[in-house]
Design an enzyme around this catalytic site. Structure first.
Site, PDB file in Angstrom:
ATOM      1  N   HIS A  36       0.808  -1.216   0.000  1.00 17.94           N
ATOM      2  CA  HIS A  36       0.000   0.000   0.000  1.00 17.94           C
ATOM      3  C   HIS A  36       0.845   1.273   0.000  1.00 17.94           C
ATOM      4  O   HIS A  36       1.596   1.531   0.945  1.00 17.94           O
ATOM      5  CB  HIS A  36      -0.913  -0.028   1.236  1.00 17.94           C
ATOM      6  CG  HIS A  36      -1.909   1.070   1.297  1.00 17.94           C
ATOM      7  ND1 HIS A  36      -1.600   2.323   1.754  1.00 17.94           N
ATOM      8  CD2 HIS A  36      -3.218   1.106   0.931  1.00 17.94           C
ATOM      9  CE1 HIS A  36      -2.675   3.083   1.689  1.00 17.94           C
ATOM     10  NE2 HIS A  36      -3.671   2.366   1.197  1.00 17.94           N
ATOM     11  N   ASP A  37       0.742   2.054  -1.088  1.00 16.82           N
ATOM     12  CA  ASP A  37       1.282   3.420  -1.162  1.00 16.82           C
ATOM     13  C   ASP A  37       2.781   3.547  -0.924  1.00 16.82           C
ATOM     14  O   ASP A  37       3.240   4.580  -0.413  1.00 16.82           O
ATOM     15  CB  ASP A  37       0.548   4.329  -0.169  1.00 16.82           C
ATOM     16  CG  ASP A  37      -0.835   4.732  -0.646  1.00 16.82           C
ATOM     17  OD1 ASP A  37      -1.280   4.209  -1.679  1.00 16.82           O
ATOM     18  OD2 ASP A  37      -1.470   5.561   0.022  1.00 16.82           O
ATOM     19  N   LYS A 123      -4.701   4.671  -7.209  1.00 15.48           N
ATOM     20  CA  LYS A 123      -5.222   4.995  -5.876  1.00 15.48           C
ATOM     21  C   LYS A 123      -5.852   6.385  -5.880  1.00 15.48           C
ATOM     22  O   LYS A 123      -5.200   7.371  -6.186  1.00 15.48           O
ATOM     23  CB  LYS A 123      -4.057   4.928  -4.882  1.00 15.48           C
ATOM     24  CG  LYS A 123      -4.415   5.285  -3.465  1.00 15.48           C
ATOM     25  CD  LYS A 123      -5.081   4.117  -2.766  1.00 15.48           C
ATOM     26  CE  LYS A 123      -5.341   4.452  -1.309  1.00 15.48           C
ATOM     27  NZ  LYS A 123      -4.151   4.955  -0.613  1.00 15.48           N
TER      28      LYS A 123
END
Length: 209
Positions: A36-37, A123
């Site tokens: 994630h990210d 995202k």
């Protein structure tokens, strides 16, 4: 508000957060990994020599290697380098222009670069599920467990875990493979997961699954 510069802190151990309410166990046939990210922009707030973020990157790299060895699909989230104001919407009020002001920092950190076999999701909000194909792909591939690592624990990681839970997908947050603004916020995220919606594991426990 913009993201603050983040001081290093020691990664928590299992003893630092309560036991999970559920006894879910990772099943390699049912699981997928979400990184994630982990873009340069978000990681740069930790500084160049942060022991915290180096440990997290190393742990995530081990998780990904384990997934590749066991044919477990790997997903990434990545904000686009350019976002229109109407796409970014309330994120502008909360965090300012963010990554759009530094488009050269949009790449995933080098040690975790995606391969052709990985799924890179665009995202748009805190949760990786928002306006993406994540849920659709998981359903099509019969995956109902999501192993989550990355940044930031109390924001996107926690929101993604919550949405997984609400969609019938068991979330497993890897406590030593996420990072946050502070140890307090890191522990808050892990405690919330255990008390309300999932399981927190450490990287070595996942790899031993």
């Amino acid at each position: 508000m913009v993201i603050p510069k983040i001081q290093s802190y020691p990664l928590p151990f299992k003893k630092d957060y309560p036991a999970a309410k559920v006894r879910w166990k990772i099943d390699k046939k049912r699981a997928a990994l979400l990184i994630h990210d982990m873009q340069d922009y978000f990681i740069n707030f930790y500084g160049e020599d942060s022991p915290l973020i180096q440990d997290v990157i190393n742990n995530i790299a081990q998780l990904k290697t384990w997934c590749m060895e066991n044919h477990i699909p790997v997903f990434y989230t990545a904000q686009p380098a350019e976002q229109k104001d109407e796409d970014r919407a309330l994120l502008n009020d909360m965090w300012g222009p963010g990554l759009t002001a530094y488009p050269e920092q949009a790449e995933i950190v080098e040690k975790l670069s995606p391969t052709q076999q990985d799924h890179v999701l665009t995202k748009w909000r805190y949760s990786a599920f928002y306006n993406s194909d994540l849920q659709k792909i998981l359903k099509e591939t019969e995956k109902d467990q999501l192993i989550i690592c990355g940044v930031y624990a109390h924001i996107g990681v926690l929101q993604t875990a919550a949405e997984a839970f609400m969609n019938g997908i068991q979330p497993f947050v890897v406590g030593d493979s996420v990072a946050d603004f502070s140890l307090t916020e890191h522990l808050f995220a892990l405690q919330y997961v255990h008390r309300n919606l999932g399981v927190v594991e450490d990287a070595q426990s996942v790899i031993a699954s």
